[in-house]
Scaffold this active site. Structure first.
Site, mmCIF file in Angstrom:
data_model
loop_
_atom_site.group_PDB
_atom_site.id
_atom_site.type_symbol
_atom_site.label_atom_id
_atom_site.label_comp_id
_atom_site.label_asym_id
_atom_site.label_seq_id
_atom_site.Cartn_x
_atom_site.Cartn_y
_atom_site.Cartn_z
ATOM 1 C CB ALA A 104 -0.960 0.004 1.190
ATOM 2 N N PRO B 34 3.159 4.419 -1.035
ATOM 3 C CG PRO B 34 3.465 6.463 -2.120
ATOM 4 C CD PRO B 34 3.641 4.986 -2.313
ATOM 5 N N GLY B 35 0.503 5.103 -0.490
ATOM 6 C CA GLY B 35 -0.890 5.211 -0.077
ATOM 7 C C GLY B 35 -1.855 5.765 -1.118
ATOM 8 N N GLY B 36 -1.402 5.860 -2.380
ATOM 9 C CA GLY B 36 -2.291 6.377 -3.433
ATOM 10 C C GLY B 36 -3.586 5.589 -3.516
ATOM 11 C CE LYS B 37 -2.477 2.144 -7.777
ATOM 12 N NZ LYS B 37 -1.043 2.302 -7.999
ATOM 13 C CD GLU C 285 5.341 -0.841 1.796
ATOM 14 O OE1 GLU C 285 4.513 -0.809 0.883
ATOM 15 O OE2 GLU C 285 6.497 -1.301 1.651
ATOM 16 N NE ARG D 5 7.691 1.725 -0.343
ATOM 17 C CZ ARG D 5 7.458 2.620 -1.291
ATOM 18 N NH1 ARG D 5 8.269 3.644 -1.444
ATOM 19 N NH2 ARG D 5 6.413 2.509 -2.112
ATOM 20 C CG ASP E 269 -0.049 -0.619 -7.153
ATOM 21 O OD1 ASP E 269 -0.031 -0.916 -8.351
ATOM 22 O OD2 ASP E 269 0.387 0.458 -6.708
ATOM 23 C CB CYS F 166 3.665 1.401 -12.717
ATOM 24 S SG CYS F 166 5.108 1.143 -11.675
#
Ligand code: SAM
Length: 455
Positions: A115, A117-120, A138, A143, A183, A236
């Protein structure tokens, strides 16, 4: 930049994309795109403040995310006080697609397995609403700390941040989650434009290593999915080994999973750095139901210890004075770690409780309410960020352009505006809390955490 691409990468892309390789490779010399996502827990595009930000930041809607906007790089929205107030999260535009496709529903129990840095995670938390529960995990401790801070800034009272390897979580939470976001750590071919150093780490052997690690993590994710649950897998990176081929390997290994859809965002076709997303559904079956019984054995909610109950009572007395219209906390329980008091959300159905965190590192076991000092309560920064202005007895509100606001964000004491009651108050950018101050003799003593102050 294109000239710096690893030759083996160029060769593989040419094999994969044929005639499309040329425009794809040319995209590495094109400008990057930048995105931010509004935090619906605090405001929306209908708010009057948004109309002012739109031209200031050069905002344009991102087609695949209703709360997402492209911004002009020179606008630097990370420096604006609304960023510190958690009104938006800076996120690469194509990365916003994964949580949209995972489509968490209000009230669900969701795991974000990788997770930081926490975008999703922050995107999912907002979708789940106050009855939902997000476990944001995480594996790297530093992090995990950043993840916790981002969840706090966005005011997510329904989220717990943990710091565990996926196998340990799978042991603890068999068949537990309605949805899981993975992710995955990947070879980052979509990161080269942002971080040219990522190119140095890239090699065919690294791609192979990433794919093996991804398969291992997905196995654990699959074990934590409830029958009928949904798994979102994203990367990504562009190669097939870590994307379509990885999904084929997962389907071979986990017959209970069915592929619902895959999506790709390509940097030469859309405005975004690029992303791959696959959505898989657990078809049901009996094997996971036995696992459910094992989780139940992990214990039920225990009544709080005398110390915890006392700390909670002290906090409630504090809240009655300084937060008289505080919205009800989500269903949950207080937990005390040393001097730190948290509110651990249970989510809907109450299957989650403090006993399930025993032996796991949890840098943020729910909403941080307060630090319990010997004879006093110091409200937590996270609490100020999770509450609307209407919750507080009074507030020190400053205009965006005021020197006091800038001084507060730099950690200085500032002169209070007229009419602010003494004691604990939030300092606000307009109507949005930024953190606490304590007013005494006209001076607002700064309680913004040191690590969050502007340099
Ligand atoms: N989801 C995040 C977001 O939207 O902000 C980005 C996640 S990043 C692509 C992948 C994460 O996986 C990294 O934070 C990395 O530390 C973590 N990671 C690395 N190795 C891992 C492993 N073996 N198991 C689980 N997570 C791992």
């Amino acid at each position: 930049m294109r000239n710096l691409l690893p030759p083996a990468f160029v060769g593989r892309v040419t094999d994969m994309l044929g005639p499309e390789a040329e425009p794809f490779l040319a995209s590495y010399d094109a400008p990057r795109s930048f995105g931010l996502r509004l935090n619906p827990a605090k405001w929306s595009a209908e708010a009057p403040e948004f109309a002012e930000l739109m031209p200031l930041f050069g905002l344009e809607p991102i087609p695949w995310c209703p709360t997402g906007y492209y911004y002009a790089e020179e606008a630097r929205p990370g420096k604006h006080p609304y960023h510190a107030a958690g009104l938006y999260y800076l996120q690469e535009p194509s990365a916003m697609s994964s949580a949209e496709l995972l489509a968490p529903q209000p009230g669900e129990t969701v795991l974000d397995l990788a997770a930081a840095p926490g975008g999703k995670a922050t995107q999912i938390a907002a979708k789940l609403g106050p009855d939902g529960l997000l476990i944001a995990n995480e594996i790297h401790p530093a992090r995990a700390q950043i993840l916790s801070e981002n969840l706090e800034r966005m005011g997510a009272a329904n989220a717990v941040a943990v710091n565990a390897p996926p196998d340990k979580l799978a042991e603890r939470f068999p068949a537990f989650f309605d949805r899981i976001m993975l992710d995955a750590p990947c070879s980052g071919e979509g990161m080269f434009r942002k971080d040219p150093d990522a190119m140095k780490e890239w090699s065919p052997a690294h791609v192979e290593m990433c794919a093996a690690r991804q398969l291992d993590i997905v196995r654990h994710a699959a074990a934590m999915l409830k029958p009928g649950g949904v798994l979102g897998y994203s990367t990504c990176t562009f190669n097939r080994e870590e994307n379509e081929e990885l999904i084929q390997a997962v389907l071979r290994e986990c017959p209970a999973l069915e592929l619902e859809r895959t999506e790709r965002i390509w940097p030469h076709l859309t405005r975004g750095e690029g992303h791959f997303v696959a959505v898989l559904r657990h078809a049901g079956g009996s094997e996971n139901t036995d696992e459910n019984a094992r989780t139940r054995k992990a214990g039920r909610v225990k009544p709080p210890s005398r110390q915890t109950a006392e700390a909670m009572a002290q906090f409630q007395a504090f809240a009655a004075e300084y937060l008289p219209a505080m919205p009800e906390l989500p269903a949950g329980e207080p937990i005390l770690f040393g001097e730190q008091l948290y509110w651990l959300p249970h989510g809907r159905g109450g299957r989650f409780h403090a006993g399930l965190l025993e032996g796991l590192k949890a840098p943020r076991p729910g909403l941080h309410l307060a630090t319990m000092k010997k004879n006093r309560v110091e409200p937590a920064h996270a609490l100020a960020l999770a509450m609307p202005l209407s919750a507080f007895r009074g507030a020190a509100r400053f205009a965006l352009s005021s020197p006091e606001l800038d001084a507060y964000l730099r950690g200085h004491a500032v002169q209070a505006p007229e009419g602010v009651p003494s004691g604990w108050v939030p300092v606000c950018a307009g109507r949005f809390p930024l953190g606490w101050a304590k007013l005494s003799e006209g001076q607002l003593k700064n309680h913004l955490p040191k690590g969050l102050r502007k340099l």
